[in-house]
Scaffold this active site. Structure first.
Site, PDB file in Angstrom:
ATOM      1  N   GLY A  20      53.088  54.027  85.471  1.00 24.88           N
ATOM      2  CA  GLY A  20      52.465  55.241  85.967  1.00 24.88           C
ATOM      3  C   GLY A  20      50.967  55.246  85.767  1.00 24.88           C
ATOM      4  N   SER A  21      50.343  56.306  86.275  1.00 25.87           N
ATOM      5  CA  SER A  21      48.887  56.373  86.272  1.00 25.87           C
ATOM      6  C   SER A  21      48.310  56.441  84.866  1.00 25.87           C
ATOM      7  CB  SER A  21      48.424  57.591  87.086  1.00 25.87           C
ATOM      8  OG  SER A  21      48.985  58.789  86.566  1.00 25.87           O
ATOM      9  N   THR A  22      48.973  57.118  83.947  1.00 22.54           N
ATOM     10  CA  THR A  22      48.476  57.200  82.570  1.00 22.54           C
ATOM     11  C   THR A  22      48.670  55.876  81.855  1.00 22.54           C
ATOM     12  OG1 THR A  22      49.169  59.528  82.607  1.00 22.54           O
ATOM     13  CG2 THR A  22      48.475  58.630  80.490  1.00 22.54           C
ATOM     14  N   ASP A  24      55.024  55.171  77.139  1.00 19.00           N
ATOM     15  CA  ASP A  24      55.251  55.448  78.553  1.00 19.00           C
ATOM     16  C   ASP A  24      54.705  56.832  78.879  1.00 19.00           C
ATOM     17  OD1 ASP A  24      56.133  55.165  81.151  1.00 19.00           O
ATOM     18  OD2 ASP A  24      58.247  54.874  80.629  1.00 19.00           O
ATOM     19  N   ASP A  33      56.653  62.908  83.435  1.00 15.03           N
ATOM     20  CA  ASP A  33      56.258  63.866  84.470  1.00 15.03           C
ATOM     21  C   ASP A  33      56.319  65.296  83.957  1.00 15.03           C
ATOM     22  OD1 ASP A  33      55.827  62.000  86.704  1.00 15.03           O
ATOM     23  OD2 ASP A  33      57.948  61.557  86.407  1.00 15.03           O
ATOM     24  N   GLY A  40      60.225  59.448  86.356  1.00 11.98           N
ATOM     25  CA  GLY A  40      60.682  58.842  87.600  1.00 11.98           C
ATOM     26  C   GLY A  40      59.822  59.156  88.799  1.00 11.98           C
ATOM     27  N   GLU A  87      62.661  52.110  83.034  1.00 11.68           N
ATOM     28  CA  GLU A  87      62.057  52.843  81.919  1.00 11.68           C
ATOM     29  C   GLU A  87      63.116  53.283  80.917  1.00 11.68           C
ATOM     30  OE1 GLU A  87      58.129  54.795  84.102  1.00 11.68           O
ATOM     31  OE2 GLU A  87      60.014  55.882  84.137  1.00 11.68           O
ATOM     32  N   LYS A 130      51.447  68.486  81.814  1.00  8.39           N
ATOM     33  CA  LYS A 130      52.823  67.986  81.826  1.00  8.39           C
ATOM     34  C   LYS A 130      53.693  68.653  80.755  1.00  8.39           C
ATOM     35  CE  LYS A 130      51.711  64.872  84.940  1.00  8.39           C
ATOM     36  NZ  LYS A 130      51.549  63.457  84.596  1.00  8.39           N
TER      37      LYS A 130
END
Length: 227
Positions: free
Chosen positions: A29-31, A84, A87, A98, A106, A124
């Site tokens: 993911g972006s983070t 990780d 969302d 997801g 994951e 989030k």
């Protein structure tokens, strides 16, 4: 503060938990992109001896390009720590993952890990999960029948599609059905029902998994620890 700045703050703080000689799970993911960059800097500066297991092809490609050693999940006997994104995560440390269509890999990595850390921006962190659509990975064969059953259950399903109208494919070449629920009051019950459906490979409810959440906020980084 810009959301990406908050993500980067959380990501950079999370690599402080990495220790030499760890087997480390790398999320997607972006983070996580920021986290892998920060991890690579520590590896180079401190000559850390790490073995990393990646949860997606894109994370693996990034890690390898930055000189981080990568192994397949089948080639390690355990994972010490996985970092990780998420969302959504609520006050009870239950989460949805997801959004990047990687939740099957994951969850395999997370449930192999001794410890799990999630890195998020403060948006989030929610009271009740469900506003973010819940991803469900399904095999293509018979996927419309699975979809129809979800409609009957009032789960407001929607196939995830690309801009040109094709089904989004996971790294396992499966489809994603997103459930638009707004609020999930009984996540364990929903998780059990989804897991029982033939054709469902995995859902994005990550329950009783995370140990700590590193939150980027305008006033700095907060570290929340599950009880």
């Amino acid at each position: 503060m810009d959301k990406n700045a908050m993500k980067k703050m959380a990501a950079e703080r999370s690599v402080d938990f990495v220790e030499d000689n760890m087997i480390l799970g790398l999320g997607t993911g972006s983070t996580v992109v920021y986290m892998v960059e920060a991890l690579a800097k520590r590896v180079q500066a401190e000559h850390l001896n790490l073995t990393c297991v990646c949860t997606s092809i894109r994370t693996e490609e990034q890690a390898k390009s930055l000189g981080i050693p990568v192994k397949a999940l089948n080639d390690v006997d355990h994972i010490d720590l996985t970092i990780d994104g998420a969302d959504e995560v609520d006050a009870n440390f239950q989460g949805i993952k997801g959004g990047g269509a990687a939740h099957l890999f994951e969850k395999l990595v997370a449930t192999t890990s001794t410890r799990n850390i999630w890195i998020v921006d403060q948006e989030k962190v929610v009271d009740t999960i469900g506003r973010f659509p819940l991803p469900v990975e399904v095999i293509p064969f018979g996927s419309q029948q699975v979809f129809n059953k979800m409609v009957k259950e009032g789960l407001n399903p929607e196939f995830r599609m690309t801009a040109d109208g094709q089904h989004v494919l996971t790294d396992s070449k499966n489809y994603i059905i997103d459930l638009h629920l707004n609020k999930i009051n009984h996540p364990h019950l929903l998780a059990s029902w989804l897991s029982e459906q033939v054709g469902v490979v995995e859902h994005g409810l990550f329950l009783d998994i995370v140990d700590q959440v590193v939150v980027g906020a305008p006033n700095g980084v907060k570290i929340l620890t599950a009880k």
